[in-house]
Design a protein around this motif. Structure first.
Motif, PDB file in Angstrom:
ATOM      1  N   ASN A 263       0.834  -1.202   0.000  1.00 51.74           N
ATOM      2  CA  ASN A 263       0.000   0.000   0.000  1.00 51.74           C
ATOM      3  C   ASN A 263       0.872   1.257   0.000  1.00 51.74           C
ATOM      4  O   ASN A 263       0.671   2.184  -0.797  1.00 51.74           O
ATOM      5  N   TYR A 264       1.888   1.278   0.874  1.00 53.47           N
ATOM      6  CA  TYR A 264       2.717   2.471   0.987  1.00 53.47           C
ATOM      7  C   TYR A 264       3.562   2.698  -0.263  1.00 53.47           C
ATOM      8  O   TYR A 264       3.651   3.829  -0.774  1.00 53.47           O
ATOM      9  N   LEU A 265       4.193   1.634  -0.773  1.00 53.90           N
ATOM     10  CA  LEU A 265       5.036   1.778  -1.961  1.00 53.90           C
ATOM     11  C   LEU A 265       4.221   2.227  -3.175  1.00 53.90           C
ATOM     12  O   LEU A 265       4.714   2.983  -4.019  1.00 53.90           O
ATOM     13  N   ALA A 266       2.981   1.776  -3.260  1.00 45.92           N
ATOM     14  CA  ALA A 266       2.129   2.209  -4.371  1.00 45.92           C
ATOM     15  C   ALA A 266       1.917   3.717  -4.344  1.00 45.92           C
ATOM     16  O   ALA A 266       1.785   4.355  -5.393  1.00 45.92           O
ATOM     17  N   ARG A 267       1.923   4.303  -3.150  1.00 49.32           N
ATOM     18  CA  ARG A 267       1.703   5.742  -3.016  1.00 49.32           C
ATOM     19  C   ARG A 267       2.972   6.555  -3.274  1.00 49.32           C
ATOM     20  O   ARG A 267       2.916   7.778  -3.322  1.00 49.32           O
ATOM     21  N   LEU A 268       4.100   5.889  -3.435  1.00 52.69           N
ATOM     22  CA  LEU A 268       5.348   6.598  -3.714  1.00 52.69           C
ATOM     23  C   LEU A 268       5.467   6.856  -5.217  1.00 52.69           C
ATOM     24  O   LEU A 268       6.056   6.076  -5.961  1.00 52.69           O
ATOM     25  N   GLY A 269       4.878   7.926  -5.660  1.00 55.09           N
ATOM     26  CA  GLY A 269       4.942   8.274  -7.073  1.00 55.09           C
ATOM     27  C   GLY A 269       3.661   8.030  -7.832  1.00 55.09           C
ATOM     28  O   GLY A 269       3.545   8.399  -9.004  1.00 55.09           O
ATOM     29  N   TRP A 270       2.676   7.417  -7.190  1.00 50.71           N
ATOM     30  CA  TRP A 270       1.374   7.172  -7.827  1.00 50.71           C
ATOM     31  C   TRP A 270       0.300   7.321  -6.764  1.00 50.71           C
ATOM     32  O   TRP A 270       0.556   7.125  -5.572  1.00 50.71           O
ATOM     33  N   GLY A 271      -0.864   7.662  -7.184  1.00 48.20           N
ATOM     34  CA  GLY A 271      -1.951   7.774  -6.231  1.00 48.20           C
ATOM     35  C   GLY A 271      -3.290   7.772  -6.933  1.00 48.20           C
ATOM     36  O   GLY A 271      -3.394   7.913  -8.161  1.00 48.20           O
ATOM     37  N   HIS A 272      -4.331   7.594  -6.148  1.00 46.64           N
ATOM     38  CA  HIS A 272      -5.707   7.632  -6.646  1.00 46.64           C
ATOM     39  C   HIS A 272      -6.461   8.663  -5.822  1.00 46.64           C
ATOM     40  O   HIS A 272      -6.984   8.364  -4.750  1.00 46.64           O
ATOM     41  N   GLY A 273      -6.452   9.902  -6.314  1.00 44.46           N
ATOM     42  CA  GLY A 273      -7.091  10.976  -5.563  1.00 44.46           C
ATOM     43  C   GLY A 273      -6.432  11.152  -4.209  1.00 44.46           C
ATOM     44  O   GLY A 273      -5.211  11.146  -4.082  1.00 44.46           O
ATOM     45  N   ASP A 274      -7.261  11.270  -3.193  1.00 47.96           N
ATOM     46  CA  ASP A 274      -6.765  11.440  -1.830  1.00 47.96           C
ATOM     47  C   ASP A 274      -6.721  10.138  -1.053  1.00 47.96           C
ATOM     48  O   ASP A 274      -6.500  10.139   0.163  1.00 47.96           O
ATOM     49  N   ASP A 275      -6.941   9.020  -1.728  1.00 51.79           N
ATOM     50  CA  ASP A 275      -6.954   7.731  -1.033  1.00 51.79           C
ATOM     51  C   ASP A 275      -5.555   7.384  -0.532  1.00 51.79           C
ATOM     52  O   ASP A 275      -4.612   7.278  -1.326  1.00 51.79           O
ATOM     53  N   ILE A 277      -5.203   4.720   1.974  1.00 54.21           N
ATOM     54  CA  ILE A 277      -5.243   3.295   2.305  1.00 54.21           C
ATOM     55  C   ILE A 277      -6.224   2.608   1.360  1.00 54.21           C
ATOM     56  O   ILE A 277      -7.362   3.058   1.193  1.00 54.21           O
ATOM     57  N   PHE A 278      -5.745   1.527   0.715  1.00 54.43           N
ATOM     58  CA  PHE A 278      -6.588   0.814  -0.235  1.00 54.43           C
ATOM     59  C   PHE A 278      -6.133  -0.629  -0.312  1.00 54.43           C
ATOM     60  O   PHE A 278      -4.991  -0.970   0.024  1.00 54.43           O
ATOM     61  N   THR A 279      -7.011  -1.487  -0.760  1.00 55.13           N
ATOM     62  CA  THR A 279      -6.715  -2.907  -0.873  1.00 55.13           C
ATOM     63  C   THR A 279      -5.914  -3.183  -2.141  1.00 55.13           C
ATOM     64  O   THR A 279      -5.829  -2.341  -3.051  1.00 55.13           O
ATOM     65  N   ASP A 280      -5.365  -4.394  -2.216  1.00 57.21           N
ATOM     66  CA  ASP A 280      -4.673  -4.799  -3.449  1.00 57.21           C
ATOM     67  C   ASP A 280      -5.640  -4.760  -4.627  1.00 57.21           C
ATOM     68  O   ASP A 280      -5.267  -4.351  -5.735  1.00 57.21           O
ATOM     69  N   GLU A 281      -6.868  -5.186  -4.394  1.00 59.63           N
ATOM     70  CA  GLU A 281      -7.860  -5.218  -5.476  1.00 59.63           C
ATOM     71  C   GLU A 281      -8.146  -3.809  -5.987  1.00 59.63           C
ATOM     72  O   GLU A 281      -8.285  -3.589  -7.202  1.00 59.63           O
ATOM     73  N   GLN A 282      -8.242  -2.856  -5.075  1.00 53.94           N
ATOM     74  CA  GLN A 282      -8.463  -1.475  -5.497  1.00 53.94           C
ATOM     75  C   GLN A 282      -7.251  -0.929  -6.257  1.00 53.94           C
ATOM     76  O   GLN A 282      -7.403  -0.257  -7.279  1.00 53.94           O
ATOM     77  N   ALA A 283      -6.062  -1.215  -5.758  1.00 51.51           N
ATOM     78  CA  ALA A 283      -4.849  -0.744  -6.440  1.00 51.51           C
ATOM     79  C   ALA A 283      -4.770  -1.304  -7.857  1.00 51.51           C
ATOM     80  O   ALA A 283      -4.435  -0.586  -8.809  1.00 51.51           O
ATOM     81  N   ILE A 284      -5.091  -2.579  -8.019  1.00 53.59           N
ATOM     82  CA  ILE A 284      -5.056  -3.201  -9.344  1.00 53.59           C
ATOM     83  C   ILE A 284      -6.080  -2.537 -10.268  1.00 53.59           C
ATOM     84  O   ILE A 284      -5.804  -2.262 -11.439  1.00 53.59           O
ATOM     85  N   ALA A 285      -7.264  -2.269  -9.738  1.00 53.73           N
ATOM     86  CA  ALA A 285      -8.314  -1.656 -10.557  1.00 53.73           C
ATOM     87  C   ALA A 285      -7.964  -0.231 -10.958  1.00 53.73           C
ATOM     88  O   ALA A 285      -8.300   0.223 -12.064  1.00 53.73           O
ATOM     89  N   TRP A 286      -7.272   0.485 -10.101  1.00 57.51           N
ATOM     90  CA  TRP A 286      -7.000   1.908 -10.334  1.00 57.51           C
ATOM     91  C   TRP A 286      -5.692   2.185 -11.053  1.00 57.51           C
ATOM     92  O   TRP A 286      -5.543   3.211 -11.709  1.00 57.51           O
ATOM     93  N   PHE A 287      -4.722   1.286 -10.932  1.00 60.58           N
ATOM     94  CA  PHE A 287      -3.362   1.620 -11.356  1.00 60.58           C
ATOM     95  C   PHE A 287      -3.226   1.726 -12.867  1.00 60.58           C
ATOM     96  O   PHE A 287      -3.668   0.862 -13.622  1.00 60.58           O
ATOM     97  N   ASP A 288      -2.582   2.795 -13.307  1.00 62.72           N
ATOM     98  CA  ASP A 288      -2.177   2.937 -14.700  1.00 62.72           C
ATOM     99  C   ASP A 288      -0.822   3.628 -14.705  1.00 62.72           C
ATOM    100  O   ASP A 288      -0.617   4.612 -13.992  1.00 62.72           O
ATOM    101  N   ILE A 289       0.089   3.117 -15.508  1.00 61.48           N
ATOM    102  CA  ILE A 289       1.457   3.630 -15.498  1.00 61.48           C
ATOM    103  C   ILE A 289       1.514   5.095 -15.912  1.00 61.48           C
ATOM    104  O   ILE A 289       2.414   5.842 -15.492  1.00 61.48           O
ATOM    105  N   VAL A 290       0.555   5.548 -16.711  1.00 63.82           N
ATOM    106  CA  VAL A 290       0.582   6.953 -17.156  1.00 63.82           C
ATOM    107  C   VAL A 290       0.268   7.914 -16.017  1.00 63.82           C
ATOM    108  O   VAL A 290       0.496   9.121 -16.145  1.00 63.82           O
TER     109      VAL A 290
END
Length: 468
Positions: A263-275, A277-290
């Motif tokens: 969760n923390y590493l995903a927020r280092l350089g990427w994010g989904h709005g102000d979220d 804390i999020f689950t792996d499932e949410q991160a997978i659904a939201w993540f885009d390299i762009v």
């Protein structure tokens, strides 16, 4: 590459510990592959035979397992593919995209001096000499880079990055001993593994220009590039030892949960709005390299601790008890099976304030202490005759208690204080010392609940006996 399924990879070198930057790169590759329904692969770049030990390889695999990042195919080992790399060099030679360079060491040094004086890259005289005019002496194979125009790296994070070809020298593809070089091996391996998206640290951005030329020289499709910003320390400087942990194993040893690290590493350089804390499932659904930002990310210990505390509070009690038991064992404070129920009672009573598993272990030491407890000097001073007598009366009352849980014991302690016409502060500190010695413990009702009725009364009896 719209017509091909996404294939990403992580390609660490087994020459030391697995750095947190490598871990984040692995996570982003894993997330993007999962987001697109593609594949995530791992390649071990073990061509440095002196430093690439089996133990170092296992460090990589252990780090990936701890993070929960499972590859979709068995790992590829780069060193085993040297013949394939040399085969690609033969193809480049046949296509006229590479040449054999027979310059001696003295000739090369002279050319370097001339290039520096002229403000240009090294240019071998063998670029345009026919192969049948070659002498019988050692040679290296160089890429025949274009001398004019630009090489454009269309990067999903950085945008289009242009490199002037006149500034790109003819890099060596094959050394004089026949061993392939890094940039060649990476291109061949990524192509053969079907990698469509190369997502890696931006310290490789310059390599992308050179590797693009190799792809073009071989007539292969160039992958999608995405170069991630570095991770800096809280002070904005490049991450180093003074910033505490750098390796994945260190974060494990410091008591961070793998799901918290993801969760923390995903927020280092990427994010989904102000979220936050999020689950792996949410991160997978939201993540885009762009959506990865191009500015360096900063390691923030306060945020990491906050996220880790969240996951500690969400974790199963049995799992936390296992993890805490392992920490106690490492500290030569083993928890025998008989104390497992006590530990499981204690964990939920203290975990809300635990930033790490080490905190959780510190807060549960009191249930593992052997009787009779050694009381600190301060506690012995609190055990006056009056306090001893009062705690004796409390022990009698507790022995008669029919309910032994936090609400019931809080009510018992309040009722006892009222019956004694004193505040809890008159006996609470001494009671805590009798139950936990000098160790950290939850509130009085929590400590009693965790220890259980028999152990609590036994510790009180030990502390109040004449011998104590």
């Amino acid at each position: 590459m719209p017509d091909r399924p996404v294939v990403t990879r992580i390609a660490p070198s087994p020459t030391g510990s697995m750095h947190i930057g490598t871990a984040r790169t692995a996570l982003f590759n894993w997330l993007y592959a999962r987001h697109t329904g593609g594949k995530f692969l791992i390649r071990v770049e073990d061509t440095d035979r002196e430093r690439s030990t089996e133990a170092a390889v296992q460090v990589i695999f252990e780090g990936m397992r701890w993070l929960g990042l499972e590859a979709d195919e068995p790992p590829v080992f780069q060193a085993a593919r040297a013949d394939r790399h040399r085969e690609a060099v033969d193809a480049l030679l046949a296509r006229g995209a590479a040449y054999r360079d027979y310059m001696t060491a003295e000739e090369l040094e002279a050319e370097r001096e001339a290039a520096r004086a002229a403000g240009r890259v090294v240019l071998s005289p063998w670029r345009d000499i026919a192969p049948n005019d070659a002498p019988d002496r050692p040679f290296v194979v160089r890429l025949k880079s274009p001398l004019t125009g630009d090489t454009v790296v269309a990067d999903k994070v950085k945008g289009d990055v242009r490199f002037q070809n006149k500034d790109l020298d003819d890099l060596i593809l094959l050394r004089s001993d026949g061993s392939p070089t890094y940039n060649l091996a990476v291109v061949v391996d990524d192509h053969d593994m079907g990698v469509t998206h190369v997502i890696r640290g931006d310290d490789h951005l310059n390599n992308a220009a050179r590797q693009t030329l190799i792809y073009q020289g071989l007539g292969w499709e160039v992958p999608v590039w995405a170069h991630l910003p570095l991770i800096h320390g809280p002070d904005g400087a490049k991450l180093s030892k003074r910033h505490r942990a750098q390796a994945v194993s260190e974060f494990d040893s410091m008591g961070y949960l793998p799901e918290a690290m993801r969760n923390y590493l995903a927020r280092l350089g990427w994010g989904h709005g102000d979220d936050e804390i999020f689950t792996d499932e949410q991160a997978i659904a939201w993540f885009d390299i762009v959506d990865v930002v191009s500015a360096p990310a900063r390691l923030d210990w306060a945020k990491l601790n906050h996220i880790n505390n969240h996951y500690i509070r969400q974790a199963e009690i049995g799992r936390l008890a296992d993890l805490v038991s392992a920490i106690h064992e490492s500290r030569d404070l083993p928890a025998p099976p008989a104390l497992r129920p006590v530990l499981e009672r204690a964990v939920p009573l203290v975990r809300d304030g635990a930033k790490t598993l080490l905190d959780l272990a510190d807060s549960t030491v009191f249930v593992l202490m052997q009787r009779p407890l050694v009381l600190p000097e301060k506690a012995l001073g609190q055990l006056t005759e009056e306090t001893r007598a009062r705690l004796g009366r409390l022990a009698t009352r507790l022995a008669a208690a029919t309910a032994w849980d936090v609400p019931a014991l809080e009510a018992e302690i309040r009722a006892f204080a009222e019956s004694e016409a004193v505040g809890i502060g008159k006996f609470g500190p001494a009671l805590r010392a009798c139950l936990a010695g000098a160790a950290s413990a939850p509130d009085l009702a929590g400590a009693l609940t965790a220890l259980g009725q028999e152990e609590s009364l036994g510790r009180l009896h030990d502390a109040l006996s004449p011998a104590a």
